[in-house]
Design a protein around this motif. Structure first.
Motif, mmCIF file in Angstrom:
data_model
loop_
_atom_site.group_PDB
_atom_site.id
_atom_site.type_symbol
_atom_site.label_atom_id
_atom_site.label_comp_id
_atom_site.label_asym_id
_atom_site.label_seq_id
_atom_site.Cartn_x
_atom_site.Cartn_y
_atom_site.Cartn_z
ATOM 1 N N PHE A 6 21.010 17.502 41.746
ATOM 2 C CA PHE A 6 21.937 17.235 40.642
ATOM 3 C C PHE A 6 22.101 15.736 40.420
ATOM 4 O O PHE A 6 22.047 15.260 39.287
ATOM 5 C CB PHE A 6 23.295 17.883 40.916
ATOM 6 N N LEU A 7 22.308 14.986 41.516
ATOM 7 C CA LEU A 7 22.484 13.535 41.383
ATOM 8 C C LEU A 7 21.228 12.875 40.818
ATOM 9 O O LEU A 7 21.315 11.890 40.083
ATOM 10 C CB LEU A 7 22.865 12.927 42.736
ATOM 11 N N SER A 17 14.559 11.667 46.805
ATOM 12 C CA SER A 17 14.614 11.319 48.230
ATOM 13 C C SER A 17 15.731 10.313 48.509
ATOM 14 O O SER A 17 16.353 10.354 49.578
ATOM 15 C CB SER A 17 13.266 10.786 48.706
ATOM 16 N N GLN A 18 16.014 9.407 47.563
ATOM 17 C CA GLN A 18 17.139 8.488 47.744
ATOM 18 C C GLN A 18 18.458 9.252 47.773
ATOM 19 O O GLN A 18 19.356 8.932 48.559
ATOM 20 C CB GLN A 18 17.170 7.457 46.618
ATOM 21 N N ALA A 19 18.571 10.263 46.948
ATOM 22 C CA ALA A 19 19.779 11.091 46.935
ATOM 23 C C ALA A 19 19.920 11.847 48.250
ATOM 24 O O ALA A 19 21.020 11.979 48.793
ATOM 25 C CB ALA A 19 19.738 12.057 45.757
ATOM 26 N N LYS A 24 22.449 12.394 53.778
ATOM 27 C CA LYS A 24 22.309 12.365 55.237
ATOM 28 C C LYS A 24 23.188 11.289 55.866
ATOM 29 O O LYS A 24 23.715 11.469 56.958
ATOM 30 C CB LYS A 24 20.851 12.126 55.622
ATOM 31 N N LYS A 25 23.350 10.163 55.173
ATOM 32 C CA LYS A 25 24.166 9.068 55.701
ATOM 33 C C LYS A 25 25.658 9.309 55.522
ATOM 34 O O LYS A 25 26.480 8.541 56.012
ATOM 35 C CB LYS A 25 23.783 7.760 55.016
ATOM 36 N N GLY A 26 26.016 10.355 54.783
ATOM 37 C CA GLY A 26 27.427 10.656 54.577
ATOM 38 C C GLY A 26 28.037 9.912 53.408
ATOM 39 O O GLY A 26 29.258 9.785 53.321
ATOM 40 N N HIS A 27 27.220 9.417 52.486
ATOM 41 C CA HIS A 27 27.714 8.669 51.337
ATOM 42 C C HIS A 27 28.087 9.584 50.174
ATOM 43 O O HIS A 27 28.589 9.109 49.170
ATOM 44 C CB HIS A 27 26.654 7.665 50.861
#
Length: 129
Positions: A6-7, A17-19, A24-27
Motif C-alpha cells: 500500500f505504501l 523493498s524500502q517499504a 522491519k525497523k519499526g518505522h
C-alpha cells in the motif's frame, strides 16, 4: 492489501523493498501498533510512517488496485502530517548549511587556523598614549 504494498502504491516509498525495510525497523505503525510488512490494511486505518526524521500520518480512504500516479494519491489517502514537522526539518537543513557548504569536506589548514584565531581569547594589549 499488505501495508508495504500500500505504501508503495500510494508513492510513499520509491520501492516496495524500502517499504518492507521500514516495516522491519519499526518505522511503520498501523493504528498505533508496530506491524510486519505482511499486515493487511483496510479503509479507515491510520498509518504512521517515520521517514526523514518526520512522522507522517496517513488515513486510508480506499485501497488502490495497483500503483497510482502521483496526482491521484489524494483519492486513496488523507495526509494528516502537521505542517510544523516540515518547518522543523527546513530549519535543521538551514542550520547545517550555515556552518559549512555541502561538499567542502573537512577544514583545510588555513580554515583551521582561522577558526583557532577566531576562538582564541583576546589578549590584554597595553595601550600606549
Amino acid at each position: 492489501m499488505r501495508v508495504d504494498k500500500f505504501l508503495w502504491c500510494v508513492r510513499h516509498f520509491k520501492t516496495r523493498s524500502q517499504a518492507t525495510v521500514a516495516c522491519k525497523k519499526g518505522h511503520v505503525l498501523v493504528n498505533n501498533d508496530k506491524v510486519k510488512a505482511s499486515r493487511d490494511v483496510y479503509p479507515t486505518d491510520t498509518i504512521q510512517v517515520r521517514k526523514n526524521q518526520i512522522n507522517h500520518y496517513i488515513e486510508i480512504i480506499d485501497i488502490p488496485k495497483s500503483r497510482v500516479g502521483a496526482k491521484l494519491t489524494n483519492i486513496y489517502i488523507i495526509d494528516k502530517t502537521p505542517k510544523d514537522a516540515f518547518k522543523s526539518q527546513e530549519m535543521l537543513k538551514y542550520s547545517q548549511n550555515y556552518y559549512r557548504k555541502k561538499g567542502l569536506g573537512r577544514p583545510t589548514k588555513k580554515d583551521r587556523r582561522e577558526i583557532d584565531e577566531y576562538l582564541e581569547k583576546p589578549k590584554n594589549k597595553e595601550i600606549d598614549d
